[in-house]
Design a protein around this motif. Structure first.
Motif, PDB file in Angstrom:
ATOM      1  N   ALA A 128      -0.585   9.740   8.095  1.00  0.00           N
ATOM      2  CA  ALA A 128       0.877   9.891   8.056  1.00  0.00           C
ATOM      3  C   ALA A 128       1.355  10.627   9.304  1.00  0.00           C
ATOM      4  CB  ALA A 128       1.293  10.638   6.793  1.00  0.00           C
ATOM      5  N   ALA A 133       5.276   9.652  10.068  1.00  0.00           N
ATOM      6  CA  ALA A 133       5.979   9.126   8.893  1.00  0.00           C
ATOM      7  C   ALA A 133       5.819  10.084   7.720  1.00  0.00           C
ATOM      8  CB  ALA A 133       5.403   7.767   8.516  1.00  0.00           C
ATOM      9  N   SER A 134       6.761   9.992   6.790  1.00  0.00           N
ATOM     10  CA  SER A 134       6.652  10.779   5.566  1.00  0.00           C
ATOM     11  C   SER A 134       6.108   9.863   4.470  1.00  0.00           C
ATOM     12  CB  SER A 134       8.039  11.287   5.172  1.00  0.00           C
ATOM     13  OG  SER A 134       7.976  11.871   3.896  1.00  0.00           O
ATOM     14  N   LEU A 135       5.174  10.360   3.671  1.00  0.00           N
ATOM     15  CA  LEU A 135       4.600   9.525   2.603  1.00  0.00           C
ATOM     16  C   LEU A 135       5.539   9.432   1.406  1.00  0.00           C
ATOM     17  CD1 LEU A 135       0.865  10.693   2.673  1.00  0.00           C
ATOM     18  CD2 LEU A 135       1.836   8.614   3.645  1.00  0.00           C
ATOM     19  N   THR A 168       3.787   5.662  -2.950  1.00  0.00           N
ATOM     20  CA  THR A 168       3.136   5.219  -1.715  1.00  0.00           C
ATOM     21  C   THR A 168       1.639   5.194  -2.011  1.00  0.00           C
ATOM     22  OG1 THR A 168       4.861   6.267  -0.395  1.00  0.00           O
ATOM     23  CG2 THR A 168       2.771   5.777   0.722  1.00  0.00           C
ATOM     24  N   VAL A 170      -2.126   5.180  -0.687  1.00  0.00           N
ATOM     25  CA  VAL A 170      -2.964   5.439   0.479  1.00  0.00           C
ATOM     26  C   VAL A 170      -4.373   5.022   0.093  1.00  0.00           C
ATOM     27  CG1 VAL A 170      -3.764   7.147   2.135  1.00  0.00           C
ATOM     28  CG2 VAL A 170      -1.474   7.354   1.165  1.00  0.00           C
ATOM     29  N   VAL A 233      -1.820   2.456   4.426  1.00  0.00           N
ATOM     30  CA  VAL A 233      -0.680   3.126   3.797  1.00  0.00           C
ATOM     31  C   VAL A 233       0.294   2.032   3.377  1.00  0.00           C
ATOM     32  CG1 VAL A 233       1.021   4.959   4.034  1.00  0.00           C
ATOM     33  CG2 VAL A 233      -1.057   5.027   5.427  1.00  0.00           C
ATOM     34  N   MET A 238       7.074   3.123   4.144  1.00  0.00           N
ATOM     35  CA  MET A 238       6.609   2.749   5.491  1.00  0.00           C
ATOM     36  C   MET A 238       7.539   1.750   6.177  1.00  0.00           C
ATOM     37  SD  MET A 238       4.011   4.494   6.230  1.00  0.00           S
ATOM     38  CE  MET A 238       4.637   5.830   5.221  1.00  0.00           C
ATOM     39  N   ARG A 241       9.209   2.807   9.503  1.00  0.00           N
ATOM     40  CA  ARG A 241       8.169   3.068  10.501  1.00  0.00           C
ATOM     41  C   ARG A 241       7.566   1.748  11.004  1.00  0.00           C
ATOM     42  NH1 ARG A 241       8.133   5.920  14.116  1.00  0.00           N
ATOM     43  NH2 ARG A 241       8.979   7.561  12.827  1.00  0.00           N
TER      44      ARG A 241
END
Ligand code: SAH
Length: 259
Positions: A128, A133-135, A168, A170, A233, A238, A241
């Motif tokens: 991240a 980026a923020s999750l 999100t 991962v 991710v 996302m 991004r």
């Protein structure tokens, strides 16, 4: 009367994702005073400079060799601690994620060995950061799931619930299993146009990322020759991004063409 040997102690320590500066001060202090360090491949060799006094034992898959059996690692931890040593068991990322820590904790408890856990920066968080980026996102991602794609096709991972969770996702250890991951996520109801960004070797100098979608990821990752270690991710968090990265890539290609 002979004194009983001084009891040793085991430290299960997260080494972070690769960038040595992401190792905690506590990890560095414990490494500097360890008698023995058991080290994974993912932990990287740079950390060895932090423990020149220690006996180093590599316990990962090196140069195509088989990985050290888990039971052997557990016996070694117990044996060296009983001999009075300070033992650091260094694992890539964080100790508590996909590092077989539960078996080691069980073995140490069963043998009555004192131990401590020192957390580390897990690969998903480093990814991240790499993406800037923020999750989570206050509108459309209210949490995060760290998942292994190991057994992606099996019933043991609740893919349907995950696909519909709006978390999100991962995904660790997903590079070799991207096709079954895709099948499970689509069958679970995740939209094909959901953004996916793969981050290879997060926090290392040669890191790179590949932007795709759930529907296109099998082809895109094959085409870009995505390699392990990488995390995927996945989720609406996302989207923005992925757009920015795609625009930057287009721009870079255009600039190269002009040049
Ligand atoms: N305990 C580790 C995870 C070990 S499982 C942690 O917390 O990060 C191994 C998997 O971690 C790899 O298959 C890959 O998915 C991921 N991984 C480890 N280091 C990574 C890195 N620097 N960049 C991207 N993924 C990484």
């Amino acid at each position: 009367m002979q004194k009983p040997p001084k009891a040793g102690k085991v430290f299960l320590v997260g080494a972070g994702p690769g960038d040595i500066e992401l190792l905690t001060l506590k990890a560095a202090r414990l490494l500097a005073s360890a008698d023995i360090v058991l080290i994974d491949d993912l932990a990287g060799d740079e950390v060895l400079a932090l423990c020149p006094q220690a006996r180093i034992i590599h316990v990962g898959k090196r140069g195509g060799c088989k990985s050290t059996p888990q039971s052997f690692i557990e016996k070694l931890l117990v044996r060296e601690a009983l001999a009075g040593h300070a033992v650091v068991r260094l694992k890539g990322g964080d100790v508590s994620l996909f590092g077989r820590a539960s078996e080691e904790i069980f073995a140490l408890e069963a043998a009555g060995i004192e131990f401590e856990i020192v957390p580390g920066v897990t690969a998903g968080l480093a990814a991240a950061a790499e993406l800037k980026a923020s999750l989570t996102h206050r509108d459309h991602a209210h949490g995060v799931a760290f998942i292994t794609a190991h057994g992606a096709e099996g019933a043991e991972i609740p893919w349907q619930a995950l696909a519909q969770s709006a978390l999100t996702l991962v995904v660790y250890m997903g590079v070799a299993r991207v096709a079954s991951l895709q099948t499970s996520l689509l069958a679970g109801g995740l939209r094909g146009d959901t953004p996916v960004i793969a981050v290879e070797r997060a926090s290392r100098a040669d890191t790179r990322n590949v932007c795709s979608t759930v529907a296109a990821m099998v082809n895109d990752f094959a085409e870009q020759q995505l390699k392990s270690p990488a995390v995927l991710v996945i989720g609406e968090a996302m989207a923005e991004r992925a757009r920015t990265l795609a625009e930057t890539a287009q721009l870079a290609t255009a600039v190269t063409r002009v040049a």
